[in-house]
Design a protein around this motif. Sequence first.
Motif, short mmCIF file in Angstrom:
data_model
loop_
_atom_site.label_atom_id
_atom_site.label_comp_id
_atom_site.label_asym_id
_atom_site.label_seq_id
_atom_site.Cartn_x
_atom_site.Cartn_y
_atom_site.Cartn_z
N THR A 92 0.99 -1.00 0.08
CA THR A 92 0.15 0.13 0.06
C THR A 92 0.78 1.28 0.13
O THR A 92 0.57 2.13 -0.47
CB THR A 92 -1.11 0.23 1.26
N MET A 93 2.29 1.15 0.50
CA MET A 93 3.07 2.56 0.53
C MET A 93 3.24 2.63 -1.16
O MET A 93 3.01 3.88 -1.48
CB MET A 93 4.62 1.96 1.20
N ALA A 94 3.52 1.75 -1.62
CA ALA A 94 3.43 2.19 -3.36
C ALA A 94 2.18 2.49 -3.82
O ALA A 94 2.01 3.39 -4.69
CB ALA A 94 3.96 0.86 -4.20
N PHE A 95 1.19 1.65 -3.44
CA PHE A 95 -0.35 1.92 -4.06
C PHE A 95 -0.72 3.48 -3.66
O PHE A 95 -1.27 4.15 -4.38
CB PHE A 95 -1.31 1.00 -3.25
N TYR A 96 -0.55 3.77 -2.40
CA TYR A 96 -1.12 5.26 -1.99
C TYR A 96 -0.28 6.33 -2.69
O TYR A 96 -0.71 7.37 -3.13
CB TYR A 96 -1.17 5.51 -0.70
N ARG A 97 1.02 6.20 -2.58
CA ARG A 97 1.87 7.02 -3.37
C ARG A 97 1.36 7.23 -4.93
O ARG A 97 1.11 8.20 -5.28
CB ARG A 97 3.14 6.60 -3.34
N GLY A 98 1.13 6.00 -5.48
CA GLY A 98 0.77 6.17 -7.01
C GLY A 98 -0.67 6.68 -7.14
O GLY A 98 -0.85 7.59 -8.07
N LEU A 99 -1.58 6.57 -6.21
CA LEU A 99 -2.92 7.22 -6.02
C LEU A 99 -2.48 8.59 -6.06
O LEU A 99 -3.19 9.57 -6.82
CB LEU A 99 -3.55 6.72 -4.90
N ALA A 100 -1.66 9.17 -4.99
CA ALA A 100 -1.40 10.47 -4.67
C ALA A 100 -0.83 11.12 -6.10
O ALA A 100 -1.46 12.15 -6.47
CB ALA A 100 -0.56 10.80 -3.68
N MET A 101 0.23 10.60 -6.78
CA MET A 101 0.66 10.89 -7.95
C MET A 101 -0.24 11.23 -9.13
O MET A 101 -0.49 12.12 -9.81
CB MET A 101 1.82 10.04 -8.58
N THR A 102 -1.01 10.12 -9.31
CA THR A 102 -2.26 10.15 -10.26
C THR A 102 -3.18 11.09 -10.28
O THR A 102 -3.59 11.88 -10.91
CB THR A 102 -2.82 8.78 -10.53
N LEU A 103 -3.99 11.10 -8.99
CA LEU A 103 -4.88 12.14 -8.51
C LEU A 103 -4.27 13.50 -8.98
O LEU A 103 -5.31 14.59 -9.31
CB LEU A 103 -5.42 12.06 -7.17
N SER A 104 -3.20 13.86 -8.48
CA SER A 104 -2.73 15.29 -8.64
C SER A 104 -2.25 15.57 -9.75
O SER A 104 -1.97 16.72 -10.26
CB SER A 104 -1.75 15.18 -7.38
N GLY A 105 -1.85 14.58 -10.90
CA GLY A 105 -1.18 14.72 -12.06
C GLY A 105 -0.04 15.03 -11.74
O GLY A 105 0.88 15.96 -12.36
N ARG A 106 0.75 14.92 -10.72
CA ARG A 106 2.19 15.13 -10.18
C ARG A 106 2.26 16.60 -9.87
O ARG A 106 3.41 17.22 -9.94
CB ARG A 106 3.03 14.73 -10.80
N GLU A 107 1.14 17.43 -9.88
CA GLU A 107 1.09 18.68 -9.43
C GLU A 107 0.91 19.03 -7.92
O GLU A 107 0.12 18.32 -7.23
CB GLU A 107 0.07 19.57 -10.23
#
Lengths: 320, 339
Positions: free
Chosen positions: A127-142
């Motif tokens: 989930t460390m990877a999963f949540y980080r990925g979600l955060a990156m995707t939802l924000s569009g890395r912004e």
Amino acid sequence: MNRIDSSPGQLRRIATLGIRGCLLAIGLTLVFSQVQRPAALVDVWLPWAEIGILALAMTAVILCGGIDLSVGSTVALCGVVLGITLQWQWPLTFALAATAGCGLCAGAFNGGLVAIGLSPLVATLATMAFYRGLAMTLSGRERFAGFPDSLRSWQTVAGIPLHFFCFVSVGLATWILIHHTRLGRWCYVIGDNRTAARFAAVPDRRVDLSLYTLNGIAAALVAVLHAIDENVAIPDAFRGAELQVIACVVVGGTLITGGEGGVLRTLIGIGIVTHLEIGLRFLSYRFPLLTPNSRLIVIGLLVILVAIWNQRLQRGSDNA
Amino acid sequence: MRQNTKFTASAQLIAVACCILIGCSGSQDGTLSGPRIGMMPKLIGIGYFEATREGAEEAAAELGLELTYDGPHLDRSEDQAQQIGEWTTLGLDVIAVAPVDPEGISEALRDAQRAGVTTLTWDTDANPETSGRSVFVNQAPNEAIGYKLVDVMAEGIQAKGESLAGNYLIVSGSATASNQNTWMEYMKQRIADKYPTMKLLPHLTPNEDRQRAQEQTAEALAAHADLKGIWGITSVSLPAAAKATRDAKRADQVYVTGLSLPSEMREYVKDGTVEQFVLWNPVDLGYLTIHVAQRLHAGNLQSGSQAMGRLKNVEVRGGEVILGPPMIFNRENIDDHRF
């Protein structure tokens, strides 16, 4: 059980406390002997209050034999949710509720994975990877910058940083939870021997679920505090924070395998890690030999020494 | 017996504490007269920022300043903010920082300014409005770097007599780094204006980590058999991309170029994996930053073209100090530089 009543055990405890006290004293003197603008020290402490809140919540998880590696990613994800909902012009209370809900869900998901029998290490590594990925995707890395004044005005309450009040409340809450409720007693029992706890009709899965969920909510609180203080939510934030958090708990004297420890120990651990880290960085300014890399050596050695000491204490009490 | 060892241990710790205390108080009164400057890279321990450190130390020695060069060991914005707070507490006069995120350190810089610290940015800028930084020491105009990166690729491929049409990949550093994102904007603009047949794949952000950069590039190479060119636009990602391409035996089909240090790239330029790449002189950038910091603190930084120390043509305008145009490195000149 690990209750130590024999007198050698008591002495060992006092010695352990003495060593922790010395480490804390070294840390504090390192910091205060070098401060030139004392007023600015508050800004130095605030990020550590965030780590401290996470460490307090983590103490309960570790006590019952678990671990949550996803805590840094959860903070980042909650920060992104806060940023997005405010960008959508949601009212502040709704945005805060969504953030808390995000932390709750993230924590509950961790707890659920552990409850269905996954190893906490594997589950939260995933989930460390999963949540980080979600955060990156939802924000569009912004990043999200420029939070509304209605939120920012909470930075200080009556001239004292909000971080302080939150740290104290979380400290009190975890202390009551761990040391004065049935859930807290179950933590120790499960951490000590899960199989035995099950035979004693302790609902270990429900305990897991609630502890990881509380941990997720603490992460959401930290995300909000971070947004208030820094006026920015970065999807990349709090990478590696889990290591600092776990170091605080372990240096404080809670066994990483669970069953032994407590909130007061974690508070001491937070004090030690915080001030040694700050103090060593202060020192590296005076002594070029003490590079950032050799600071890592010092912190690493410290954790090793404390771990050895804890292990010996454990063995000693088993014999007693 | 056991008890004794414990008390010895405690006594030793106290002794260590005393030594450290004495050590601190002993070195408290510095003899250097100039302002105390803290210079912070995005992260420490990579060749590029070691080169800037070298230049910064040269300038500090020349001007008789007390310099501390330190930063986080991961590209973490919150570590930078924390360290700015620590430097303020320690009583530094000037803080020069290369922010990982343009917004992430704004509040920390504002707090530092309130305590009386002069703040500036270098290598990559913070948001000028929210951070309130005095100036940005820029290696080269962002536009020039972005355009140059695209031109080098296009000219390189055309010189081999091939068409430009195909897929291209950018390997960047940190997702929110202001300089890298700005260069990519200008690269896209240049491609749209001059080379519309070049198609960009979504860029990669391996967080200034060589291992991850190499793995991600290798994956992209495996996924896109028709890949025409790769830009590695940080000093870490270009050598990683070059290694991945060489390992995949695709160096003759994929044109690799970007930004990096000659010392990192020597191997790949000599064996032909990379023909040419772009950079400024990082030693000069560190050197210039300290000179600007000193002048800012003394309150005599003037606009216009001028000499600063051994640098003859430094341009100061509109809150920016510009080192000069980017340079091209290839097989002929790669051995001329020690950074």
